[in-house]
Design a protein around this motif. Sequence first.
Motif, PDB file in Angstrom:
ATOM      1  N   GLY A 332    -100.597  22.928  96.761  1.00  0.00           N
ATOM      2  CA  GLY A 332    -101.786  22.618  97.557  1.00  0.00           C
ATOM      3  C   GLY A 332    -101.907  23.427  98.833  1.00  0.00           C
ATOM      4  N   PRO A 333    -100.828  23.577  99.635  1.00  0.00           N
ATOM      5  CA  PRO A 333    -100.960  24.339 100.887  1.00  0.00           C
ATOM      6  C   PRO A 333    -101.481  25.754 100.688  1.00  0.00           C
ATOM      7  N   VAL A 334    -101.026  26.430  99.630  1.00  0.00           N
ATOM      8  CA  VAL A 334    -101.473  27.803  99.364  1.00  0.00           C
ATOM      9  C   VAL A 334    -102.978  27.831  99.122  1.00  0.00           C
ATOM     10  N   MET A 340    -109.532  28.257 103.684  1.00  0.00           N
ATOM     11  CA  MET A 340    -109.819  28.499 105.103  1.00  0.00           C
ATOM     12  C   MET A 340    -110.066  29.976 105.375  1.00  0.00           C
ATOM     13  N   ARG A 341    -109.460  30.837 104.576  1.00  0.00           N
ATOM     14  CA  ARG A 341    -109.630  32.282 104.766  1.00  0.00           C
ATOM     15  C   ARG A 341    -110.878  32.817 104.086  1.00  0.00           C
ATOM     16  N   SER A 342    -111.332  32.139 103.020  1.00  0.00           N
ATOM     17  CA  SER A 342    -112.313  32.753 102.122  1.00  0.00           C
ATOM     18  C   SER A 342    -113.749  32.282 102.300  1.00  0.00           C
ATOM     19  N   TYR A 343    -113.963  31.104 102.879  1.00  0.00           N
ATOM     20  CA  TYR A 343    -115.310  30.523 102.892  1.00  0.00           C
ATOM     21  C   TYR A 343    -115.851  30.361 104.314  1.00  0.00           C
ATOM     22  N   THR A 344    -117.177  30.207 104.377  1.00  0.00           N
ATOM     23  CA  THR A 344    -117.848  30.030 105.677  1.00  0.00           C
ATOM     24  C   THR A 344    -118.620  28.710 105.768  1.00  0.00           C
ATOM     25  N   TYR A 345    -118.717  27.962 104.667  1.00  0.00           N
ATOM     26  CA  TYR A 345    -119.467  26.697 104.647  1.00  0.00           C
ATOM     27  C   TYR A 345    -118.767  25.695 105.575  1.00  0.00           C
ATOM     28  N   GLU A 346    -119.457  25.277 106.637  1.00  0.00           N
ATOM     29  CA  GLU A 346    -118.827  24.497 107.704  1.00  0.00           C
ATOM     30  C   GLU A 346    -118.220  23.201 107.204  1.00  0.00           C
ATOM     31  N   LYS A 347    -118.929  22.492 106.342  1.00  0.00           N
ATOM     32  CA  LYS A 347    -118.406  21.194 105.893  1.00  0.00           C
ATOM     33  C   LYS A 347    -117.121  21.377 105.098  1.00  0.00           C
ATOM     34  N   LEU A 348    -117.059  22.418 104.267  1.00  0.00           N
ATOM     35  CA  LEU A 348    -115.844  22.686 103.494  1.00  0.00           C
ATOM     36  C   LEU A 348    -114.691  23.069 104.421  1.00  0.00           C
ATOM     37  N   ALA A 368     -94.331  25.375 104.601  1.00  0.00           N
ATOM     38  CA  ALA A 368     -95.091  25.950 103.491  1.00  0.00           C
ATOM     39  C   ALA A 368     -96.460  26.445 103.964  1.00  0.00           C
ATOM     40  N   ILE A 369     -97.105  25.683 104.856  1.00  0.00           N
ATOM     41  CA  ILE A 369     -98.410  26.091 105.395  1.00  0.00           C
ATOM     42  C   ILE A 369     -98.251  27.342 106.253  1.00  0.00           C
ATOM     43  N   VAL A 370     -97.216  27.371 107.100  1.00  0.00           N
ATOM     44  CA  VAL A 370     -96.977  28.541 107.950  1.00  0.00           C
ATOM     45  C   VAL A 370     -96.695  29.765 107.097  1.00  0.00           C
ATOM     46  N   GLU A 371     -95.877  29.599 106.065  1.00  0.00           N
ATOM     47  CA  GLU A 371     -95.520  30.719 105.192  1.00  0.00           C
ATOM     48  C   GLU A 371     -96.733  31.249 104.435  1.00  0.00           C
ATOM     49  N   ALA A 372     -97.678  30.367 104.124  1.00  0.00           N
ATOM     50  CA  ALA A 372     -98.887  30.781 103.404  1.00  0.00           C
ATOM     51  C   ALA A 372     -99.903  31.469 104.317  1.00  0.00           C
ATOM     52  N   GLY A 373     -99.574  31.574 105.606  1.00  0.00           N
ATOM     53  CA  GLY A 373    -100.501  32.206 106.554  1.00  0.00           C
ATOM     54  C   GLY A 373    -101.461  31.223 107.192  1.00  0.00           C
ATOM     55  N   GLY A 374    -101.058  29.978 107.260  1.00  0.00           N
ATOM     56  CA  GLY A 374    -101.946  28.945 107.794  1.00  0.00           C
ATOM     57  C   GLY A 374    -102.310  29.140 109.254  1.00  0.00           C
ATOM     58  N   MET A 375    -101.368  29.613 110.071  1.00  0.00           N
ATOM     59  CA  MET A 375    -101.654  29.815 111.497  1.00  0.00           C
ATOM     60  C   MET A 375    -102.781  30.828 111.680  1.00  0.00           C
ATOM     61  N   GLN A 376    -102.682  31.947 110.954  1.00  0.00           N
ATOM     62  CA  GLN A 376    -103.700  32.997 111.079  1.00  0.00           C
ATOM     63  C   GLN A 376    -105.045  32.532 110.514  1.00  0.00           C
ATOM     64  N   ALA A 377    -105.007  31.800 109.377  1.00  0.00           N
ATOM     65  CA  ALA A 377    -106.254  31.323 108.762  1.00  0.00           C
ATOM     66  C   ALA A 377    -106.973  30.333 109.664  1.00  0.00           C
ATOM     67  N   LEU A 378    -106.229  29.448 110.293  1.00  0.00           N
ATOM     68  CA  LEU A 378    -106.834  28.463 111.194  1.00  0.00           C
ATOM     69  C   LEU A 378    -107.369  29.119 112.458  1.00  0.00           C
ATOM     70  N   SER A 379    -106.658  30.122 112.962  1.00  0.00           N
ATOM     71  CA  SER A 379    -107.091  30.783 114.200  1.00  0.00           C
ATOM     72  C   SER A 379    -108.396  31.544 114.013  1.00  0.00           C
ATOM     73  N   MET A 380    -108.751  31.854 112.761  1.00  0.00           N
ATOM     74  CA  MET A 380    -110.015  32.562 112.492  1.00  0.00           C
ATOM     75  C   MET A 380    -111.225  31.750 112.929  1.00  0.00           C
ATOM     76  N   HIS A 381    -111.090  30.431 113.035  1.00  0.00           N
ATOM     77  CA  HIS A 381    -112.251  29.561 113.262  1.00  0.00           C
ATOM     78  C   HIS A 381    -112.287  28.955 114.667  1.00  0.00           C
ATOM     79  N   GLN A 391    -111.826  21.570 116.763  1.00  0.00           N
ATOM     80  CA  GLN A 391    -110.881  20.534 117.176  1.00  0.00           C
ATOM     81  C   GLN A 391    -109.810  20.305 116.119  1.00  0.00           C
ATOM     82  N   ASN A 392    -110.221  20.230 114.858  1.00  0.00           N
ATOM     83  CA  ASN A 392    -109.245  20.017 113.785  1.00  0.00           C
ATOM     84  C   ASN A 392    -108.316  21.208 113.619  1.00  0.00           C
ATOM     85  N   CYS A 393    -108.847  22.409 113.765  1.00  0.00           N
ATOM     86  CA  CYS A 393    -108.000  23.604 113.674  1.00  0.00           C
ATOM     87  C   CYS A 393    -106.961  23.604 114.801  1.00  0.00           C
ATOM     88  N   LEU A 394    -107.372  23.217 115.999  1.00  0.00           N
ATOM     89  CA  LEU A 394    -106.443  23.196 117.131  1.00  0.00           C
ATOM     90  C   LEU A 394    -105.340  22.157 116.944  1.00  0.00           C
TER      91      LEU A 394
END
Length: 676
Positions: A332-334, A340-348, A368-381, A391-394
């Motif tokens: 799931g984390p991957v 988070m990296r691929s879409y722009t639809y705000e609700k998703l 697992a989330i960090v290894e999958a690049g979660g920090m960078q994906a979240l920082s995009m938004h 707020q949720n990304c932070l």
Amino acid sequence: MSYQIQSPAQTGSRPISHGSYGGPNEMSMPNPKEQTLMWQQGSYLGDSGIHSGATTQAPSLSGKEEDLDNDQVMFDWDQAGFGTGFTQEQVDEMNQQLNQTRSQRVRAAMFPETLEEGIEIPSTQFDTAQPTAVQRLSEPSQMLKHAVVNLINYQDDADLATRAIPELIKLLNDEDQVVVSQAAMMVHQLSKKEASRHAIMNSPQMVAALVRAMSNSNDLETTRCAAGTLHNLSHHRQGLLSIFKSGGIPALVKLLSSPVESVLFYAITTLHNLLLHQEGSKMAVRLAGGLQKMVALLQRNNVKFLAIVTDCLQILAYGNQESKLIILASQGPVELVRIMRSYTYEKLLWTTSRVLKVLSVCSSNKPAIVEAGGMQALSMHLGHQSQRLVQNCLWTLRNLSDAATKDQMDGLLSQLVQLLSSNDINVVTCAAGIISNLTCNNQRSKVTVCQVGGVEALVHTVIQAGDREEITEPAICALRHLTSRHLESEMAQNAVRLNGGLQIIVKLLHPPSRWPLIKAVIGLIRNLALCPANHAPLREHGAIPRLVQLLIRSYQDTQRQRSSVASNGSQPAYPDGVRMEEIVEGTVGALHILAREVHNRAIIRSLSIIPIFVQLLYNEIENIQRVAAGVLCELATDKEGAEMIEQEGATAPLTELLHSHNDGVEIGRASCRERV
């Protein structure tokens, strides 16, 4: 047209002339006695233009007629022509026509569809701005008619469904799949109308038959209609309860593997409604294997469908460790990071960030989330217009940041420093916390934050936060990290002073600050004291007496705790999770660095704290022994200090403990003993 004055006796009996007033001879004048009576009464059926002396106006100098708008002009209704004459026969004919068409006018207003085409109905409206009474009745009459029609139709639908349900149940249970398919289609159609929908959901046998047909049929149309019916029922609490009690959840979970888009939609939306509103649904979905199937659905590309799936995952994972581990085992984390990296639809993005936030507090999912690049994906938004997404990304980044201290986060750190100036308290709280975690034991991150103005921003944040410890504590911790053990640390130590931070930092040593914040401030003051230029300001702001007070208090607490453990065998209680030994070590360490300056040593000597320093040489914690030996060494630099140390009998313990396994302790004690 002429307005004629008549006495009461003449009203209604005298014919009305419709010609123009031609002269005095054409106007019949009453006799003098009648005139006098009229003046005394002062009221007339028409406007004479004279009235009384009180209202007499002078003639217009312009020769034009005066404005008569305010005059109460009264005339007989038969004068509707305003100059066009009608005979009495014509007037009677008009009245008769209006009387005859009255019912037609009412019917035209209330039931226009009942009139025959081509019939002209005379209007009684003389002023377009003023609707007639019948016209005013038209709109509420139409509303009432529609309400009655709807009520009749609703009752018809309910009666039809109630009569049809027993037969439809038999057809749904038929062995002939064609019959079952036709019955499912009919029930689906009935479920689209509210009255018949209520009849269906109130029949447990019908709902159970639908669930069986949906589970057992190999016909896609039967499955689609049955699933569509359950979807319609799921918008009502009674419908949700009926589906749940009929064992609908395992059947719906099974449909999550369907290749048909509409069936998938019906299944996931019905399950979503159940998870939101039906008690017991979460456990039923977990037991039916719903989590694994939902994670597999994350690979689809319909953004609205994905938003529902991720919201279901969030509901199932929240507060349930087993669900979090199942999501992890299903990769799931991957998939969530990829979304988070691929879409722009705000609700998703929002629903996905909520799932990641729930998973980020799980020690197994976090790496697992960090290894999958979660920090960078979240920082995009973080620059997104949606505050709820930011707020949720932070919050997620804050939860993850203590597991990402080895990664390079230059871009994220720069964004976070900018977010410290936000007016949103939650944003500032998260930004300070993430900076604190990412700069812990990471020299590159420390240098990056210093280079982008992080020290100045953090000092300003502390000043602005006041007593809000949810902001001041992580901000102080971040400053503590930035002021030690990296190439830019000396610059950071000076920057705190130059930006007016020393006074507010010393102030935080006092109430109402709690122990976690006080501990962080003590560590920061110790680092700031490494810069000689900070000694005088710290002394002027009263840092040394307050540190001594905290040392005495924490030392006494440790003594009491030790006695309590020895007598009762009870475990010591740590206020706000802080061990008092940590406060002892921190305050002595800060005083050790401050004692390098001659004026500071004089203040320390005057506060009668040397006996405690000597007692700490016997402490079982080696780090406390080391800092105690260090401060005694600095105090022994002056003759007065050396004499006071010798008077306290420190020479013997220093000699006894000279050979220590801790190199720092051994060097400190040897130096101190030599000076004494």
